[in-house]
Design a protein around this motif. Structure first.
Motif, PDB file in Angstrom:
ATOM      1  N   GLU A   1       0.845  -1.186   0.000  1.00 11.61           N
ATOM      2  CA  GLU A   1       0.000   0.000   0.000  1.00 11.61           C
ATOM      3  C   GLU A   1       0.881   1.237   0.000  1.00 11.61           C
ATOM      4  OE1 GLU A   1      -3.161   0.077   2.926  1.00 11.61           O
ATOM      5  OE2 GLU A   1      -3.290   2.252   2.683  1.00 11.61           O
ATOM      6  N   MET A   2       0.680   2.097  -1.007  1.00 12.98           N
ATOM      7  CA  MET A   2       1.482   3.301  -1.109  1.00 12.98           C
ATOM      8  C   MET A   2       0.808   4.410  -0.324  1.00 12.98           C
ATOM      9  SD  MET A   2       2.414   2.763  -5.064  1.00 12.98           S
ATOM     10  CE  MET A   2       3.111   4.371  -5.288  1.00 12.98           C
ATOM     11  N   ASP A   3       1.560   5.496  -0.104  1.00 13.56           N
ATOM     12  CA  ASP A   3       0.991   6.526   0.767  1.00 13.56           C
ATOM     13  C   ASP A   3      -0.201   7.237   0.131  1.00 13.56           C
ATOM     14  OD1 ASP A   3       2.691   7.536  -1.055  1.00 13.56           O
ATOM     15  OD2 ASP A   3       3.532   9.104   0.245  1.00 13.56           O
ATOM     16  N   ASN A   4      -0.364   7.119  -1.212  1.00 11.21           N
ATOM     17  CA  ASN A   4      -1.544   7.727  -1.830  1.00 11.21           C
ATOM     18  C   ASN A   4      -2.734   6.766  -1.824  1.00 11.21           C
ATOM     19  OD1 ASN A   4      -0.848   5.860  -3.690  1.00 11.21           O
ATOM     20  ND2 ASN A   4      -0.512   7.282  -5.369  1.00 11.21           N
TER      21      ASN A   4
ATOM     22  N   LYS B   1       7.362   5.214   3.542  1.00  9.03           N
ATOM     23  CA  LYS B   1       5.921   5.331   3.753  1.00  9.03           C
ATOM     24  C   LYS B   1       5.125   4.090   3.360  1.00  9.03           C
ATOM     25  CE  LYS B   1       5.995  10.299   3.165  1.00  9.03           C
ATOM     26  NZ  LYS B   1       5.902  11.346   2.135  1.00  9.03           N
ATOM     27  N   VAL B   2       5.755   3.217   2.531  1.00  5.77           N
ATOM     28  CA  VAL B   2       4.983   2.100   1.991  1.00  5.77           C
ATOM     29  C   VAL B   2       4.669   1.065   3.081  1.00  5.77           C
ATOM     30  CG1 VAL B   2       7.010   0.774   1.309  1.00  5.77           C
ATOM     31  CG2 VAL B   2       4.873   0.515   0.038  1.00  5.77           C
TER      32      VAL B   2
ATOM     33  N   ILE C   1       7.238  -6.959  -7.161  1.00  2.84           N
ATOM     34  CA  ILE C   1       5.992  -6.193  -7.285  1.00  2.84           C
ATOM     35  C   ILE C   1       5.469  -6.290  -8.713  1.00  2.84           C
ATOM     36  CG2 ILE C   1       4.930  -3.941  -6.933  1.00  2.84           C
ATOM     37  CD1 ILE C   1       7.502  -3.274  -5.281  1.00  2.84           C
ATOM     38  N   PHE C   2       4.230  -6.699  -8.860  1.00  3.93           N
ATOM     39  CA  PHE C   2       3.688  -6.922 -10.193  1.00  3.93           C
ATOM     40  C   PHE C   2       3.586  -5.641 -11.014  1.00  3.93           C
ATOM     41  CE2 PHE C   2       1.593 -10.712  -8.158  1.00  3.93           C
ATOM     42  CZ  PHE C   2       2.538 -11.569  -8.654  1.00  3.93           C
ATOM     43  N   GLU C   3       3.134  -4.578 -10.388  1.00  3.54           N
ATOM     44  CA  GLU C   3       2.913  -3.363 -11.169  1.00  3.54           C
ATOM     45  C   GLU C   3       4.156  -2.486 -11.258  1.00  3.54           C
ATOM     46  OE1 GLU C   3       0.973  -4.515  -8.786  1.00  3.54           O
ATOM     47  OE2 GLU C   3      -1.146  -4.288  -9.265  1.00  3.54           O
ATOM     48  N   GLY C   4       5.280  -2.983 -10.792  1.00  2.00           N
ATOM     49  CA  GLY C   4       6.503  -2.188 -10.851  1.00  2.00           C
ATOM     50  C   GLY C   4       6.632  -1.291  -9.639  1.00  2.00           C
ATOM     51  N   ALA C   5       7.835  -0.727  -9.459  1.00  5.04           N
ATOM     52  CA  ALA C   5       8.137  -0.045  -8.206  1.00  5.04           C
ATOM     53  C   ALA C   5       8.018   1.471  -8.302  1.00  5.04           C
ATOM     54  CB  ALA C   5       9.536  -0.422  -7.746  1.00  5.04           C
ATOM     55  N   SER C   6       7.610   1.986  -9.450  1.00  6.06           N
ATOM     56  CA  SER C   6       7.676   3.445  -9.591  1.00  6.06           C
ATOM     57  C   SER C   6       6.773   4.141  -8.572  1.00  6.06           C
ATOM     58  CB  SER C   6       7.279   3.844 -11.018  1.00  6.06           C
ATOM     59  OG  SER C   6       5.911   3.669 -11.173  1.00  6.06           O
ATOM     60  N   GLY C   7       7.316   5.178  -7.946  1.00  6.20           N
ATOM     61  CA  GLY C   7       6.551   5.974  -6.993  1.00  6.20           C
ATOM     62  C   GLY C   7       6.523   5.417  -5.586  1.00  6.20           C
TER      63      GLY C   7
END
Lengths: 473, 591
Positions: free
Chosen positions: A33-36, A67-68, A56-62
């Motif tokens: 879960e990302m901070d957004n 915070k993750v 990570i399936f969707e890639g690590a960008s961002g």
């Protein structure tokens, strides 16, 4: 309440290292879960004490390490299954993307499956008529086989696969039949070609589609063939359907595998692909087959593009070692205007011998096959000779072989994209082409078949049907 | 064994490699049960307190903290009656029992006895109580089937002993049939015993192989023969027919027992063998082929670590039957997959890679496998002779023979059957290249062959090789300047070589008759073709043309020779006279 970890320590490529974890299992699914608030999914690739490495399936960008938040799901990648999946389109995570509602699962399965016990396998021997002469006559496909198409960029593999999906039938049977289609990293246009072709012919009603496009996360490509095959296994062994699985493009799949391997800093094998590429591919291909006592079956047509048309590239090479033959497309034939441009000499169906003959196709099939093949080989040799020495230097015999090879290309291999030839037509067409030789030349055919078919009435009255092909080659 | 039970905890998992702590007191290569599921693994490295384990089953869902229990024993196979006719996985679990217990797919953590514990066998003692015995002495026999007399021997690890009690009757494999009194006390002998797979079974001495292993395949038997106790390898790209050759050898080799290892290959191929063998008759005994075959199947999608073990499981079973004084042939298809399994484990252990990522010890491992083949005098009361022949398929990437596995294999094997894709494209099967292949055994059994076939046979072989070599040179010339530039005699060489290739070397594995050729038939076929060479040459000397010579009807008969059944060989014998007669007639009409 699942534990949430905020102890991420490292990111490299699609890999995330989480520390101080407790009770994490190998290959377990994780939520990131990302901070957004965005939630991504990943899978545990390695656990070392209290450190877990997540892909990570969707890639690590961002992703922000501080915070993750990570949650482990306590299970591997699973897919909900139900007969209602027919007619639906899914993404690389198994969620519907056709605007319809979620699937209400009958069962939920781990996508990795277990290997079929060789003892309970049933040997594939039921002839599938694809309506394509170069396959039915020479590289016969049977139920439960895995027969890949080795193609290359710019060749009509998509058309050929769609034509097979449209026309493939087991003769005289009205059994339930389904297509599972897995797209890995192909373009929107190519995916659209399949979807609209399925829609146009109504095949979509009997199809389950998994789509991962070229701009979707590469990592999802690892899971998608396994989702497709888990679905296929459910339809085949629990819903008694005969399932044709088309997967395209396996080269993209292998590249995704290479990407992860590189990110994990593994010792690379040939051309940077991981050393376990063979094993990994076999866990996909070997899921084709038949099982004793089960009505359904899984037939696979994986498509792969050979980089630089090179058959010894690791992807086609290792595939060829696992699959039961291959259909190789040739650029040279395509340039001559021949569709489907099947390179007959390099193609092979290993299971053909048990699928043809009396009660399967026709009693003369094996002999006609051998004879056509032998003559075509001689014709190609003559063609090569003609290139070096000029056609004038050929002997009378060689000229005849050359003529045969030319009309074989033109009438036997070449056919329309919508032309559905039954096996009798294909076999008689072979006899018709062999008609330019003297009876005694046909050494590979048993006398009894020569008596029945050679220049027989049904062969003589046959018309070449190569639809939009009349100009001279 | 209970006192040796050591329990540790998992620390790390990476694919088939698991590291467990608290295992400082275990032995190298001991078998362990991993995790709650009890997955089977083997210790391959120990660092202080940590044991590195290669696990023979998929490790998904296993986590740190789960227990690891050592069994205190190295990876072993169970040797006793019931092996023949059975299909096992790479660590000798019977696939049929797995199917009965678990259904169509192979789940994890199954613990199944390797040999049937309930089946009773009739044990007939050959020795009486009071007899002095040593290792390898036959205590009694069990008829495993109509074909195989299974000898129950004193296990190799017992030096000398006296039989205290021996019983006849019906027993299961775990019943004690004999009580031995050794210096260290009493030892029970059961119908089965265990043997660690990584240790070769001992023998008295090894001899140079002197007998031919006949295969019924003409290109093999005539051109590139293998010896009983010899080693051979079959490298080739995919589609060149490695597996068909292995299957043909498994079917028709004149060995007493065949051990066939499907190592990392297709599931359907094992199914094919399973379906076919019970229906095929052994040409030497008349029994079905299944009654002499042990199958080991680790298909490509089964766990990779078990693939590494499958080769050793197979060869240990083969050695056990060799010790009974039998001729055993072992086929491994394919050793490349086994080497890849080694590479994968080595990579996970983070070892320094050698060529192509393979571990540096690849060559040693391959050599140690093939060296377990041989013609040996068994440790026994009667110095009986047993042989173990090993035939390995190799699948080099892209068919490239510079592959490290091929090269390491060629260093140790004596027969090389080189498969070529060009031959396969022309559907010339077996696609064994007559130019590149070799066998170093012919001289070992030349006398034996000449006794049967006549000294002429050696001469015929030489002539055949010569013709094919010349053909190869001539084809080059034809390619450059056309056939017109060749003399009549050269054209005859081309035509005769074509007969050798198409009507002798080419063999149809899918034809009921052509699939197997006896020595007699093989001799007649080659003799007839060489007759055509000799008589044709004479005819050309008398002024005839090659084209006309090859129009005689006998040529048609030569093409059909391979389909002449074994009991009608007279048909082939008569062709020689036809050739002479027809050529004479041709000469008269031309004159």
């Amino acid at each position: 309440m699942t534990k949430e970890y905020k102890t991420s320590a490292e990111i490299s490529g699609p890999l995330l290292l989480v520390e101080k974890v407790d009770n994490v299992k190998f290959e377990e699914l994780a939520e990131i879960e990302m901070d957004n608030g965005e939630v991504r999914r990943g899978q545990v690739l390695e656990v070392d004490g209290d450190r877990a490495l997540i892909q990570i399936f969707e890639g690590a960008s961002g992703i922000n390490l501080k915070k993750v938040k990570i949650r482990f799901k306590g299970k591997g990648i699973e897919i909900p299954l139900s007969p209602d999946m027919l007619g639906r389109v899914f993404d690389g995570q198994g969620s519907p993307i056709d605007g319809g509602g979620a699937i209400i699962p009958k069962v939920i399965r781990n996508i990795n499956g277990n290997p079929i016990n060789p003892y309970t396998r049933d040997y594939p021997s039921e002839f599938i008529q694809t309506g394509i002469s170069s396959i039915d006559g020479l590289n016969t496909l049977v139920r439960g086989q895995k027969l890949p198409i080795f193609s290359a960029s710019g060749l009509p593999h998509a058309q050929l696969a769609a034509q097979i999906a449209r026309q493939a039938r087991v003769r005289g049977s009205k059994e339930d039949f389904a297509v599972v289609f897995a797209a890995m990293g192909i373009t929107f246009e190519e995916a659209d070609y399949f979807i609209s072709d399925f829609k146009k012919t109504g095949a979509i009603e009997r199809a389950v589609l998994f789509i991962n496009l070229a701009d979707d996360p590469a990592i999802e490509r690892i899971a998608i063939p396994r989702m497709a095959l888990t679905t296929a296994e459910y339809l085949a062994y629990e819903c008694d359907m005969h399932v044709l699985v088309i997967m395209t493009d396996l080269t993209n799949y292998c590249e995704a595998l290479r990407e992860i391997s590189a990110a994990r800093k593994e010792v690379p094998g040939r051309r940077g692909y991981p050393g376990y590429l063979y094993t990994d591919l076999s866990t996909i291909y070997e899921r084709a087959g038949r099982i004793k006592g089960k009505k359904g079956s899984i037939t696979q047509i994986p498509i792969l593009t050979m980089p630089e048309d090179d058959k010894t590239h690791p992807v086609p090479d290792l595939t060829g070692y696992i699959t039961e033959g291959q259909v190789i497309l040739s650029r040279a034939l395509l340039k001559k205007g021949i569709y489907p441009p099947v390179d007959v000499q390099a193609s092979l169906s290993r299971l053909k011998d048990k699928g043809i003959g009396k009660d399967r196709t026709r009693e003369d099939h094996a002999d006609v096959f051998n004879q056509l093949f032998a003559m075509y080989a001689l014709g190609l040799e003559a063609r090569e000779l003609a290139v070096i020495l000029g056609e004038g230097a050929l002997s009378e015999k060689d000229k005849l072989y050359l003529e045969f090879a030319d009309s074989f290309d033109k009438h036997y291999i070449n056919q329309g994209e919508d032309e559905n030839r039954n096996i009798e037509f294909t076999l008689n067409l072979g006899w018709k082409l062999l008609g330019i030789f003297d009876k005694a030349e046909l050494k590979r055919i048993k006398d009894q078949f020569i008596d029945t078919y050679y220049k027989s009435e049904q062969v003589e009255k046959l018309q070449f049907k190569a639809a939009d092909f009349d100009q001279e080659l | 064994m209970k006192d040796k039970m050591i329990e540790g905890k998992i620390v790390k998992i990476s694919g088939p490699l698991v590291v467990a702590g608290g295992m400082g007191n275990v032995n190298m290569f001991d078998v362990v049960k991993v995790g709650e599921l009890g997955l089977i693994g083997e210790i391959i490295e120990i660092h202080g307190d940590n044991a590195y384990i290669q696990v023979y089953e998929e490790t998904g869902g296993i986590g740190p903290g789960e227990k690891v229990v050592s069994t205190g024993e190295p990876l072993s196979v169970e040797l006793g009656p019931g092996l023949i006719g059975t299909i096992f996985d790479g660590i000798q679990r019977p696939l049929k029992e797995i199917a009965v217990k678990a259904g169509n797919f192979i789940p994890r953590g199954l613990d199944i006895p390797h040999l049937d514990r309930n089946k009773k066998w009739d044990f007939k003692p050959v020795l009486k109580a009071g007899a002095e015995v040593k290792a390898g002495f036959v205590l009694g026999t069990v008829d495993e089937n109509e074909n195989i007399v299974h000898k129950i021997m004193v296990p190799p690890n017992i030096d000398s002993a006296k039989i205290k009690k021996i019983e006849s009757g019906s027993f299961t494999v775990t019943d004690t049939v004999c009580l031995l009194e050794t210096k260290k006390g009493e030892t029970e002998v059961k119908l089965m015993h265990k043997w660690p797979v990584r240790i070769g079974r001992p023998y008295l001495r090894k001899n140079a192989p002197t007998r031919q292993l006949k295969s019924g395949q003409r290109v093999v038997d005539a051109m590139f023969p293998i010896a009983k106790g010899g080693t051979a390898c079959v490298p080739g790209p995919f589609g060149s027919g490695k597996t068909v050759i292995q299957h043909q050898l498994a079917k028709w080799a004149d060995a007493k027992i065949i051990v066939y290892i499907g190592c990392g290959e297709r599931g359907n191929e094992m199914t094919d063998v399973l379906n076919e063998l019970p229906h095929l008759k052994d040409p030497y005994t008349g029994k079905t082929l299944m009654e002499r075959t042990v199958l080991i199947a680790n298909t490509s999608n089964m766990p990779v670590a078990a693939r590494e073990a499958s080769i050793f499981t197979g060869i240990t079973i083969a050695e056990y039957y060799r010790d009974m004084g039998y001729d055993i042939a072992l086929m491994a298809d394919s050793t490349s997959r086994w080497a890849e399994a080694l590479r994968e484990i080595s990579g996970r252990l983070e070892e320094m890679p050698g060529e192509e990522g393979y571990p540096a010890y690849l060559g040693t491992r391959i050599a140690s496998f093939y060296e377990r083949a041989g013609d040996v005098v068994c440790i026994s009361e009667d110095e009986r002779q047993g042989t173990l022949s090993v035939i390995g398929a190799v699948s080099p990437p892209g068919g490239d023979l510079s592959d490290p596995v091929v090269q390491a294999t060629l260093k140790v094997v004596k027969v090389f059957w080189s498969l070529e894709s060009q031959l396969a494209y022309r559907r010339h099967f077996p696609a064994i290249s007559w130019l590149n292949s070799y066998s170093l055994y012919y001289d070992n059994f030349r006398e034996e062959i000449e006794k049967k076939m006549g000294t002429i046979w050696t001469e015929m072989r030489r002539e055949t090789f010569r013709l094919l070599q010349i053909e190869n040179d001539l084809i080059e010339i034809v390619r450059l300047v056309g056939i017109e530039s060749l003399s009549q005699k050269d054209r005859l060489t081309l035509e005769v070589s074509r007969l050798i290739r198409e009507d002798f070397l080419h063999q149809n594995a899918f034809s009921d008759i052509d699939t197997y050729t006896s020595e007699r038939k093989m001799f007649l076929m080659l003799d007839t073709i060489l007759q055509m060479n000799e008589k044709g040459r004479a005819a050309i000397d008398r002024g005839m043309k090659t084209e006309d010579v090859f129009k005689i009807p006998a040529v048609e008969k030569i093409a059909r020779m391979k389909y002449v059944p074994e009991n009608e060989l007279k048909q082939i014998e008569s062709i020689k006279d036809d050739i002479k007669g027809e050529l004479d007639r041709l000469e008269r009409t031309e004159a």
